[in-house]
Scaffold this motif. Structure first.
Motif, PDB file in Angstrom:
ATOM      1  N   LEU A   1       6.623  12.233   5.415  1.00  0.00           N
ATOM      2  CA  LEU A   1       6.611  11.670   6.798  1.00  0.00           C
ATOM      3  C   LEU A   1       8.014  12.073   7.696  1.00  0.00           C
ATOM      4  O   LEU A   1       7.923  11.824   8.779  1.00  0.00           O
ATOM      5  CB  LEU A   1       6.548  10.104   6.797  1.00  0.00           C
TER       6      LEU A   1
ATOM      7  N   LEU B   1      12.066  -0.221  11.733  1.00  0.00           N
ATOM      8  CA  LEU B   1      11.134   0.115  10.653  1.00  0.00           C
ATOM      9  C   LEU B   1      10.957   1.513  10.524  1.00  0.00           C
ATOM     10  O   LEU B   1      10.898   2.267   9.545  1.00  0.00           O
ATOM     11  CB  LEU B   1       9.980  -0.805  11.037  1.00  0.00           C
TER      12      LEU B   1
ATOM     13  N   TRP C   1       4.415   8.928   1.249  1.00  0.00           N
ATOM     14  CA  TRP C   1       5.123   9.048   2.442  1.00  0.00           C
ATOM     15  C   TRP C   1       6.356  10.040   2.351  1.00  0.00           C
ATOM     16  O   TRP C   1       7.151  10.237   3.647  1.00  0.00           O
ATOM     17  CB  TRP C   1       5.932   7.653   2.679  1.00  0.00           C
TER      18      TRP C   1
ATOM     19  N   CYS D   1       0.624  -1.313   0.036  1.00  0.00           N
ATOM     20  CA  CYS D   1       0.024  -0.025   0.046  1.00  0.00           C
ATOM     21  C   CYS D   1       0.818   1.122  -0.144  1.00  0.00           C
ATOM     22  O   CYS D   1       0.222   2.413  -0.147  1.00  0.00           O
ATOM     23  CB  CYS D   1      -0.837  -0.060   1.381  1.00  0.00           C
TER      24      CYS D   1
HETATM   25  C1  HEC Z   1      -3.878  -2.181   3.183  1.00  0.00           C
HETATM   26  C2  HEC Z   1      -3.028  -1.041   2.933  1.00  0.00           C
HETATM   27  C3  HEC Z   1      -2.006  -0.573   3.881  1.00  0.00           C
HETATM   28  C4  HEC Z   1      -0.909  -1.289   4.477  1.00  0.00           C
HETATM   29  C5  HEC Z   1      -0.610  -2.748   4.477  1.00  0.00           C
HETATM   30  C6  HEC Z   1      -0.145  -0.406   5.189  1.00  0.00           C
HETATM   31  N1  HEC Z   1      -0.777   0.682   5.299  1.00  0.00           N
HETATM   32 FE1  HEC Z   1      -0.022   2.394   6.221  1.00  0.00          FE
HETATM   33  N2  HEC Z   1      -1.469   3.614   5.272  1.00  0.00           N
HETATM   34  C7  HEC Z   1      -2.494   2.952   4.366  1.00  0.00           C
HETATM   35  C8  HEC Z   1      -3.571   4.134   4.448  1.00  0.00           C
HETATM   36  C9  HEC Z   1      -4.720   4.115   3.350  1.00  0.00           C
HETATM   37  C10 HEC Z   1      -3.233   5.192   5.074  1.00  0.00           C
HETATM   38  C11 HEC Z   1      -3.975   6.410   5.285  1.00  0.00           C
HETATM   39  C12 HEC Z   1      -5.241   6.289   5.905  1.00  0.00           C
HETATM   40  C13 HEC Z   1      -4.994   6.226   7.436  1.00  0.00           C
HETATM   41  O1  HEC Z   1      -4.105   7.266   7.949  1.00  0.00           O
HETATM   42  O2  HEC Z   1      -5.280   5.298   8.030  1.00  0.00           O
HETATM   43  C14 HEC Z   1      -1.992   4.818   5.672  1.00  0.00           C
HETATM   44  C15 HEC Z   1      -1.329   5.687   6.544  1.00  0.00           C
HETATM   45  C16 HEC Z   1       0.000   5.342   7.236  1.00  0.00           C
HETATM   46  C17 HEC Z   1       0.737   6.182   7.854  1.00  0.00           C
HETATM   47  C18 HEC Z   1       0.528   7.811   8.298  1.00  0.00           C
HETATM   48  C19 HEC Z   1       0.666   8.657   7.132  1.00  0.00           C
HETATM   49  C20 HEC Z   1       0.470  10.119   7.356  1.00  0.00           C
HETATM   50  O3  HEC Z   1       0.377  10.719   6.583  1.00  0.00           O
HETATM   51  O4  HEC Z   1       0.174  10.408   8.811  1.00  0.00           O
HETATM   52  C21 HEC Z   1       1.904   5.586   8.393  1.00  0.00           C
HETATM   53  C22 HEC Z   1       3.172   6.178   9.054  1.00  0.00           C
HETATM   54  C23 HEC Z   1       1.705   4.508   7.629  1.00  0.00           C
HETATM   55  N3  HEC Z   1       0.507   4.168   6.919  1.00  0.00           N
HETATM   56  C24 HEC Z   1       2.798   3.224   7.864  1.00  0.00           C
HETATM   57  C25 HEC Z   1       2.406   2.051   7.452  1.00  0.00           C
HETATM   58  C26 HEC Z   1       3.574   0.847   7.923  1.00  0.00           C
HETATM   59  C27 HEC Z   1       4.805   1.111   8.515  1.00  0.00           C
HETATM   60  C28 HEC Z   1       3.076  -0.014   7.244  1.00  0.00           C
HETATM   61  C29 HEC Z   1       3.859  -1.540   7.323  1.00  0.00           C
HETATM   62  C30 HEC Z   1       4.120  -1.979   8.656  1.00  0.00           C
HETATM   63  C31 HEC Z   1       1.885   0.217   6.643  1.00  0.00           C
HETATM   64  N4  HEC Z   1       1.640   1.451   6.709  1.00  0.00           N
HETATM   65  C32 HEC Z   1       0.822  -0.673   6.131  1.00  0.00           C
HETATM   66  C33 HEC Z   1      -2.753   1.840   3.953  1.00  0.00           C
HETATM   67  C34 HEC Z   1      -1.707   0.630   4.412  1.00  0.00           C
END
Ligand code: HEC
Length: 500
Positions: free
Chosen positions: A400, A492, A397, A383
């Motif tokens: 970030l 990480l 990202w 993602c």
């Molecule tokens: C199935 C999809 C998916 C996976 C797998 C995923 N993410 Fe995300 N992530 C998202 C989405 C969609 C958002 C934005 C919506 C939210 O904040 O929940 C997000 C938001 C974030 C944010 C906040 C970003 C911000 O702009 O504030 C971080 C940090 C992040 N992810 C880290 C990770 C990390 C580290 C992993 C793996 C361990 C991970 N994500 C796995 C979909 C995913």
């Protein structure tokens, strides 16, 4: 000057044929045709482009020849492609018939044209046109990548239109040839098409199904033929094939064969589908379990079977991550939502405050970004994009870096604390009772697109949508930290922090 002339020619040609046929002498038409073909071969690319556009106004059978001449030379130019697409109009099948035998996958840009026009032929669903396309594809001079491309396009179009093709049994000859093709991919694509066009009780189909059931009994070799046979069984009636499929779910079948059997089972709407999957749960391999879960969640009757099985501990509750729980809690069917609520009330709470304490150490530990990247690739790349790896479903990202390690940790442990609109998971149910989930990537007047991790997506026509609702939960799952130590988490965080 020349370009003006073509525009004029197009208009006159159109007028001749559409409005005033009696006023146009036959010889004029002949001259027009000649000019059309000449201009299609002009050395000036602008002339060819303008010709492609103007041919839209012309209603002569030769127009497809002229358009094919231009396509062979200029299809790599997206403007010319759009001009050709719009000028081809209702003549997609005759055009493909001329074009396909003359090109191969090395002709630049031609794939896009063939894919889109084959899809169009499928959406229209006219038996005569489909037959013309299939015959062109069966010709020996057609290259395999082009065959696959066109068949997949056609299959996608037929799926999108969703209606039954009338007089489909007329297509059994060209299809039989493709169903027996030595290439796996071509056979698979042909199965998709056959399932849409051949009547279920036709003799061609009955014979084909019987042959597959025999094939399944042959356990020699690498098992590829069995997988293929399991896929083709979707063309049979449920009563004819269900016993064979359910047998394939036993622990004697390898993972890929179980997955193929599950996929085929999932194409039937019979309530026994859920029962046979739940019954065989403990015999399924790891990949097959993932697929089985998706199938159980995709229809009301199956979701009820799943909840009952979790209730009786035949299936463990921890197979449901936050997204799947959210899906069940917000399920279009009230009974499912209610049952899920009761069941989950007994499970530990969604947001566990102790989790943060468990990982707080990660904030101060020194992190190893190389290991961090490895974890990223395994758990996040479906993602997010970082250092050129991954698929973008979540936010970019790049901003970030300015975050503190504490806020990053919170975003990872508690993805639902703050969810940007546009990243929540939706649930959609079609009138046929199929359930889809994903972020609402596109919501147009005629269709919507739901997108999930790993670049997977579904396009659903509005007219088929019965229910579409936001779960208000992030598509980013909880439990991403499961199995990670505080040191891994620190690695990480270091990887994310030091992204360029
Ligand atoms: C199935 C999809 C998916 C996976 C797998 C995923 N993410 Fe995300 N992530 C998202 C989405 C969609 C958002 C934005 C919506 C939210 O904040 O929940 C997000 C938001 C974030 C944010 C906040 C970003 C911000 O702009 O504030 C971080 C940090 C992040 N992810 C880290 C990770 C990390 C580290 C992993 C793996 C361990 C991970 N994500 C796995 C979909 C995913």
């Amino acid at each position: 000057m020349k370009i003006r002339l073509i525009q004029l020619l197009g208009m006159v040609g159109g007028a001749c044929l559409l409005f005033l046929p009696s006023l146009c002498a036959e010889s004029d038409t002949h001259v027009l045709q000649q000019r059309m073909l000449e201009m299609a071969q002009d050395d000036d690319p602008r002339v060819r482009f303008q010709t492609a556009l103007s041919l839209g106004e012309v209603d002569l059978p030769e127009k497809v020849d002229a358009l094919a001449i231009i396509a062979r030379r200029d299809a790599s130019d997206p403007w010319v492609r759009s001009a050709i697409l719009s000028s081809v109009g209702a003549e997609a099948a005759p055009f493909l018939e001329v074009l396909i035998p003359e090109v191969d996958e090395k002709t630049k840009g031609v794939e896009a044209l063939i894919g889109q026009l084959s899809k169009l032929v499928g959406t229209k669903g006219k038996t005569g046109d489909i037959r013309r396309l299939l015959s062109a594809l069966s010709s020996e001079s057609t290259s395999e990548p082009i065959q696959i491309l066109a068949l997949e396009g056609l299959s996608e179009g037929l799926n999108l239109s969703g209606s039954v093709v009338e007089g489909g049994s007329k297509l059994s000859d060209p299809l039989a040839e493709l169903l027996a093709h030595p290439s796996d991919k071509i056979r698979s694509a042909a199965v998709g098409i056959a399932s849409k066009v051949l009547p279920p009780d036709s003799p061609e189909l009955t014979e084909l199904i019987d042959r597959q059931i025999e094939q399944l009994k042959e356990t020699d070799g690498d098992g590829k033929d069995q997988v293929q046979a399991a896929k083709i069984l979707r063309l049979g009636s449920f009563s004819r094939v269900s016993a064979s499929l359910s047998e394939l779910l036993s622990s004697q079948s390898h993972d890929a064969l179980q997955v193929a059997a599950l996929d085929t089972l999932s194409t039937f709407n019979d309530p026994m589908v859920g029962t046979s999957i739940v019954d065989k749960w403990s015999q399924l391999g790891p990949q097959a379990k993932v697929r089985a879960l998706k199938i159980l969640l995709s229809r009301t009757d199956r979701a009820l079977e799943l909840l009952a099985a979790i209730g009786s501990e035949a299936i463990p509750a921890n197979i449901l991550d936050s997204q799947k729980q959210a899906l069940l809690l917000g399920y279009p069917d009230e009974t499912v939502a209610e049952k899920a609520k009761t069941l989950f009330a007994a499970l530990p709470s969604e947001e566990d405050p102790e989790l943060y304490q468990q990982y707080i150490e990660a904030v101060s530990l020194d992190g190893d970004r190389v290991n961090g990247k490895k974890i990223y690739v395994e758990r996040c790349a479906q993602c997010h994009i970082a250092e050129g790896e991954g698929t973008q479903l979540g936010p970019d990202w790049s901003g970030l870096k300015s975050n503190t390690r504490e806020t990053l940790l919170t975003s990872i442990l508690y993805p639902n604390r703050e969810v940007d609109p546009g990243f929540t998971n939706y649930i959609l149910e079609t009138f046929d009772g199929d359930i889809y989930t994903g972020v609402l990537a596109f919501s147009g007047p005629n269709s919507v697109i739901l997108r999930r991790g790993g670049g997977q997506e579904d396009t659903i026509l509005r007219k088929n949508i019965d229910y579409l609702e936001d779960t208000k939960m992030s598509i980013m799952p909880t439990n991403l930290e499961v199995g990670l130590s505080a040191q891994d988490m620190s690695d990480l965080l270091s990887f994310i922090e030091t992204l360029q």
